[in-house]
Design a protein around this motif. Structure first.
Motif, mmCIF file in Angstrom:
data_model
loop_
_atom_site.group_PDB
_atom_site.id
_atom_site.type_symbol
_atom_site.label_atom_id
_atom_site.label_comp_id
_atom_site.label_asym_id
_atom_site.label_seq_id
_atom_site.Cartn_x
_atom_site.Cartn_y
_atom_site.Cartn_z
ATOM 1 N N ALA A 225 0.829 -1.207 0.000
ATOM 2 C CA ALA A 225 0.000 0.000 0.000
ATOM 3 C C ALA A 225 0.863 1.257 0.000
ATOM 4 N N LEU A 226 1.918 1.274 0.812
ATOM 5 C CA LEU A 226 2.764 2.463 0.907
ATOM 6 C C LEU A 226 3.519 2.726 -0.394
ATOM 7 N N VAL A 227 4.054 1.665 -1.002
ATOM 8 C CA VAL A 227 4.783 1.831 -2.270
ATOM 9 C C VAL A 227 3.832 2.262 -3.384
ATOM 10 N N GLN A 228 2.660 1.621 -3.442
ATOM 11 C CA GLN A 228 1.688 1.962 -4.483
ATOM 12 C C GLN A 228 1.175 3.395 -4.320
ATOM 13 N N MET A 229 0.932 3.843 -3.087
ATOM 14 C CA MET A 229 0.487 5.220 -2.844
ATOM 15 C C MET A 229 1.567 6.224 -3.248
ATOM 16 N N THR A 230 2.818 5.882 -2.947
ATOM 17 C CA THR A 230 3.927 6.767 -3.329
ATOM 18 C C THR A 230 4.021 6.884 -4.851
ATOM 19 N N ALA A 231 3.903 5.747 -5.541
ATOM 20 C CA ALA A 231 3.981 5.760 -7.003
ATOM 21 C C ALA A 231 2.852 6.583 -7.611
ATOM 22 N N ILE B 106 -3.514 7.292 -14.909
ATOM 23 C CA ILE B 106 -2.777 7.065 -13.659
ATOM 24 C C ILE B 106 -3.521 6.056 -12.792
ATOM 25 N N ILE B 107 -4.847 6.251 -12.681
ATOM 26 C CA ILE B 107 -5.656 5.390 -11.812
ATOM 27 C C ILE B 107 -5.719 3.965 -12.345
ATOM 28 N N VAL B 108 -5.999 3.843 -13.647
ATOM 29 C CA VAL B 108 -6.251 2.527 -14.233
ATOM 30 C C VAL B 108 -4.962 1.810 -14.625
ATOM 31 N N VAL B 109 -4.012 2.538 -15.194
ATOM 32 C CA VAL B 109 -2.773 1.916 -15.689
ATOM 33 C C VAL B 109 -1.642 2.027 -14.663
ATOM 34 N N GLY B 110 -1.416 3.238 -14.150
ATOM 35 C CA GLY B 110 -0.304 3.458 -13.225
ATOM 36 C C GLY B 110 -0.443 2.665 -11.929
ATOM 37 N N LYS B 111 -1.607 2.773 -11.284
ATOM 38 C CA LYS B 111 -1.813 2.061 -10.021
ATOM 39 C C LYS B 111 -1.844 0.548 -10.229
ATOM 40 N N THR B 112 -2.440 0.114 -11.357
ATOM 41 C CA THR B 112 -2.466 -1.317 -11.675
ATOM 42 C C THR B 112 -1.055 -1.857 -11.881
ATOM 43 N N GLY B 113 -0.237 -1.106 -12.643
ATOM 44 C CA GLY B 113 1.138 -1.526 -12.894
ATOM 45 C C GLY B 113 1.955 -1.612 -11.616
ATOM 46 N N ALA B 114 1.778 -0.612 -10.726
ATOM 47 C CA ALA B 114 2.515 -0.616 -9.458
ATOM 48 C C ALA B 114 2.119 -1.823 -8.612
ATOM 49 N N ALA B 115 0.809 -2.114 -8.564
ATOM 50 C CA ALA B 115 0.336 -3.259 -7.778
ATOM 51 C C ALA B 115 0.877 -4.574 -8.335
ATOM 52 N N LEU B 116 0.858 -4.723 -9.657
ATOM 53 C CA LEU B 116 1.379 -5.949 -10.280
ATOM 54 C C LEU B 116 2.869 -6.116 -10.019
ATOM 55 N N ALA B 117 3.616 -4.996 -10.062
ATOM 56 C CA ALA B 117 5.057 -5.058 -9.805
ATOM 57 C C ALA B 117 5.335 -5.499 -8.373
ATOM 58 N N LEU C 199 3.694 -13.547 -5.501
ATOM 59 C CA LEU C 199 2.317 -13.980 -5.275
ATOM 60 C C LEU C 199 1.752 -14.568 -6.561
ATOM 61 N N PRO C 200 0.756 -15.439 -6.476
ATOM 62 C CA PRO C 200 0.165 -16.020 -7.685
ATOM 63 C C PRO C 200 -0.407 -14.943 -8.609
ATOM 64 N N MET C 201 -0.469 -15.296 -9.898
ATOM 65 C CA MET C 201 -0.991 -14.372 -10.905
ATOM 66 C C MET C 201 -2.408 -13.905 -10.547
ATOM 67 N N THR D 68 -6.160 -9.646 -9.065
ATOM 68 C CA THR D 68 -7.288 -9.215 -8.223
ATOM 69 C C THR D 68 -6.955 -7.923 -7.496
ATOM 70 N N ILE D 69 -5.738 -7.858 -6.930
ATOM 71 C CA ILE D 69 -5.317 -6.641 -6.234
ATOM 72 C C ILE D 69 -5.243 -5.471 -7.210
ATOM 73 N N ALA D 70 -4.665 -5.710 -8.387
ATOM 74 C CA ALA D 70 -4.526 -4.643 -9.387
ATOM 75 C C ALA D 70 -5.891 -4.092 -9.801
ATOM 76 N N ALA D 71 -6.851 -4.981 -10.054
ATOM 77 C CA ALA D 71 -8.197 -4.532 -10.441
ATOM 78 C C ALA D 71 -8.875 -3.793 -9.290
#
Length: 323
Positions: free
Chosen positions: A10-16, A230-241, A248-250, A255-258
């Protein structure tokens, strides 16, 4: 149980998200404070929207669902603390409050100290007193009194947080939930509060629609597209990374990214405070609202895409294993 992934994630994704929002804001001609507010407003997803999506798919009590909810709880706590500290920071930025770095630090330390005292009182005193009160009310065997008593305690704690400790209603309400969770009647209270929760969820979505200015799409099409990206692509990409880093499993990662590819209630609260404190213009506020509405509308589609990709990956892995 899921803090090992939820807290750093959460902290890394919020920073990104904040940095991406800051960059877009700077490109759109905003000053540093407004661009930072834009980015911070985009960094937190809506728990209301997430829970709706998870409930529809029966994922709330699964491991993936718990990670998603835990992740968003950390985001909510971070954004609530941001809301608490925002007036002091805004005063320093506008020159209306603390004028020197030392005065700014003193103001922030005083605010954090008050919040710390309130949190300590709730966790060490309230956690013992309020569950006992709920049990006494429950012994009266009145369903209406139990619901009313719970609501009174929750709103009372929220009011005390705001009035006596300069905290926010949001932080008080959150800690009220934490404290009331200590009673053995937790599940009963949760079940009986479902109608209230559903009512407020409906009002939340109605309020989003009523606040939305459709002309924002005409006046700021590039800004809307950039912020939604940013919301749909940026946050999703950060979560997947992050989920890939933790191996973690795909399906969990998707699920987290969506889940994170939308913004909602706390973004509105933060943006509204930004406008009232002179940090955000009305145009930027409308930009956040428009992007929130579009991201919420796109979220079910993203969940379907995530499920399809997860199913495809699982099928491929099974085929590889069989071979």
């Amino acid at each position: 149980a899921v803090r090992g992934v939820a807290i750093p994630g959460a902290l890394v994704q919020m920073t990104a998200a904040t940095l991406l929002g800051y960059g877009v804001g700077a490109l759109l001609g905003m000053d540093a404070a407004e661009a930072l507010m834009l980015g911070f407003s985009l960094s937190v997803a809506s728990t209301v929207v997430l829970l709706r999506a998870l409930e529809e798919r029966n994922l709330v009590k699964t491991e993936n669902g718990r990670i998603c909810v835990g992740w968003l709880v950390i985001e909510d706590i971070a954004i609530v603390l941001g809301i608490v500290l925002l007036p002091a920071l805004a005063g320093a930025a506008n020159g209306t409050g603390a004028a020197t770095p030392m005065a700014t630090i003193t103001a922030l330390a005083l605010t954090i100290g008050k919040i710390g005292i309130f949190v300590a009182l709730m966790l060490f005193v309230g956690r013992r007193v309020f569950p006992w009160l709920i049990v006494q009310i429950a012994h009266l065997k009145s369903r209406e009194l139990l619901s009313l008593g719970t609501l009174t305690l929750a709103l009372g704690i929220a009011w005390v947080a705001y009035e006596l400790f300069d905290a926010s209603f949001a932080l008080g309400a959150f800690l009220a939930g934490v404290v009331l969770n200590g009673t053995k009647f937790t599940h009963r209270i949760a079940e009986e509060s479902l109608p209230l929760r559903d009512t407020f969820a409906v009002l939340f979505f109605v309020s989003v629609g009523m606040l939305f200015d459709p002309m924002t799409l005409v006046r700021e099409p590039i800004g809307v597209v950039a912020v939604v990206a940013i919301i749909v692509v940026g946050k999703t990409g950060a979560a997947l990374a992050i989920t890939a880093l933790y191996k973690l499993p795909m399906r969990t990662g998707m699920t987290i990214a969506a889940s994170l590819a939308q913004i909602g209630e706390f973004s509105f609260v933060l943006a509204g405070m930004g406008v009232s404190l002179g940090l955000l213009s009305n145009e930027t506020y409308n930009l956040i609202l428009a992007s929130a509405l579009l991201s919420i509308a796109l979220n079910p589609l993203l969940f379907r895409v995530a499920e399809a990709l997860s199913d495809g990956d699982e099928t491929q892995r099974k085929a590889s294993a069989s071979a």
